[in-house]
Design a protein around this motif. Structure first.
Motif, short mmCIF file in Angstrom:
data_model
loop_
_atom_site.label_atom_id
_atom_site.label_comp_id
_atom_site.label_asym_id
_atom_site.label_seq_id
_atom_site.Cartn_x
_atom_site.Cartn_y
_atom_site.Cartn_z
N PHE A 56 0.85 -1.29 -0.08
CA PHE A 56 0.09 0.06 -0.02
C PHE A 56 0.77 1.16 0.02
O PHE A 56 0.58 2.31 -0.67
CB PHE A 56 -1.06 -0.03 1.34
CG PHE A 56 -2.18 -0.64 1.00
CD1 PHE A 56 -3.24 0.14 1.17
CD2 PHE A 56 -2.35 -1.85 0.64
CE1 PHE A 56 -4.74 -0.38 0.84
CE2 PHE A 56 -3.56 -2.65 0.44
CZ PHE A 56 -4.75 -2.15 0.54
N SER A 99 -7.89 8.49 -3.57
CA SER A 99 -7.12 7.55 -3.20
C SER A 99 -6.40 8.07 -1.65
O SER A 99 -6.46 6.96 -0.77
CB SER A 99 -5.77 7.07 -4.09
OG SER A 99 -5.31 8.41 -4.18
N LYS A 295 -13.11 -6.93 -2.40
CA LYS A 295 -11.91 -6.31 -1.82
C LYS A 295 -10.94 -6.06 -2.85
O LYS A 295 -10.23 -4.84 -3.32
CB LYS A 295 -11.39 -6.90 -0.75
CG LYS A 295 -12.25 -6.94 0.58
CD LYS A 295 -11.54 -7.49 1.78
CE LYS A 295 -12.83 -7.89 2.77
NZ LYS A 295 -12.24 -8.66 4.00
N LEU A 299 -9.78 -2.58 -4.53
CA LEU A 299 -8.35 -2.24 -4.52
C LEU A 299 -8.00 -1.68 -5.99
O LEU A 299 -7.06 -0.89 -5.84
CB LEU A 299 -7.41 -3.44 -4.13
CG LEU A 299 -6.22 -3.10 -3.72
CD1 LEU A 299 -5.92 -2.21 -2.77
CD2 LEU A 299 -5.52 -4.38 -3.51
#
Length: 335
Positions: A56, A99, A295, A299
């Motif tokens: 991430f 984001s 998910k 993402l």
């Protein structure tokens, strides 16, 4: 103070009287009693949290570098003072901010044992993310229209795509995003949350929040479906019709070089549209019994798409490449 505990039980009994003994105060309440939610995140071993955190962090750093860099180049290079790059600068701004609504909190939760998010924080996260993601959809439709005018009516391009029209298209995109976000957020948080506080996602999204509700979701889902159709169908129709005319016009160009140049101005936009809408459709078509797939799709369009957009436009666009080269040379001279 004396009456607070009985009042909690009065809220619990109508929703889930059989769960009181097992869930207690943690179990639940009406949304007005809710103080926070728990973001469950990804169902992986704790040892993998460090790896996910680094992933991430890398993706978010690329998002910051790419989108801030793109906005800086567009604002500082006079050659990029055109409608196409005006839209592209706004696209970078949107990618950067939606984001940023997701990534920092997700990274914090990889290190924290307390993965809670306040009720107000959850509302803000859903509202801002819905605002920016819907705005991006309308902005991509505006960019398709811009390419249609540039290729099909090049002599009238500067007249038709005036500064006023470009500003109106961008403002209209934000307005549609805001209206959609207000409706979606207000519908979601007027539900009664009577199940666990644990949101099975890495951010507050409407679908996992609906799973926590004991309300009748039929009307809510019908309104959500209608809202999605109102948002997605017009934008997709504009994009498809624009590119039908573009392809028809390009095929009439006799020179191979002319066709290649015309298609090159659209390939970046088509790449961005494909990545975004592909991930969105994949997420919303994934059944609720496969939350992990949902998910992964989330993402893709919440972090991967904002990372790829500057790369797609910079790698496929000679004007951006030249502006970037000029910017870097200028910085080297200054240094």
């Amino acid at each position: 103070m004396l009456g607070s505990k009985p009042r909690v039980h009065l809220y619990i009994l109508p929703c889930a009287s059989q769960q009181v003994s097992t869930m207690g105060d943690r179990g639940t309440s009406n949304h007005s009693e809710m103080t926070d939610f728990i973001l469950a995140g990804f169902r992986v071993h704790p040892e993998l949290h460090i790896l996910l955190f680094l992933l991430f962090l890398f993706v978010y750093a690329m998002i910051l570098l790419g989108n801030v860099g793109m906005m800086t180049i567009i604002m500082t290079d006079p050659r990029l003072n055109t409608p196409m790059y005006f839209f592209l600068g706004n696209l970078s701004f949107i990618d950067l901010f939606y984001s940023s609504v997701i990534a920092p909190k997700a990274m914090i939760n990889f290190w924290s044992e307390n993965k809670s998010i306040s009720f107000a924080g959850c509302v803000a996260q859903l509202f801002l993310f819905a605002l920016f993601i819907v705005t991006e959809g309308f902005l991509l439709a505006a960019m398709a229209y811009d390419r249609f005018i540039a290729i099909c009516n090049p002599l009238l391009y500067s007249v038709q795509m005036s500064t006023r029209l470009c500003t109106q298209l961008v403002a209209g995109s934000y307005f549609c995003g805001c209206i959609s976000s207000v409706i979606q957020t207000s519908m979601t948080f007027t539900l009664s949350f009577c199940a666990s506080r644990a949101v099975d996602h890495f951010y507050c999204d409407s679908r996992p929040l609906q799973r926590l509700s004991c309300s009748d979701l039929f009307i809510h889902r019908m309104i959500s479906f209608s809202l999605s159709c109102i948002i997605i169908l017009p934008t997709i129709i504009v994009i498809i019709v624009s590119y039908m005319y573009i392809v028809s016009t390009v095929l009439k160009i006799h020179s191979t070089e002319g066709r290649k140049k015309a298609f090159s101005t659209c390939s970046s936009h088509l790449g961005v549209v494909s990545v975004l809408y592909g991930a969105v459709f994949f997420m919303y078509l994934t059944p609720d019994r496969f939350p992990e797939l949902s998910k992964v799709a989330s993402l893709c369009y919440s972090l991967v798409t904002p990372m790829l957009n500057p790369l797609i436009y910079s790698l496929r666009n000679k004007d951006v490449q030249e502006a970037l080269k000029k910017f870097l040379e200028k910085k080297n001279i200054i240094l």
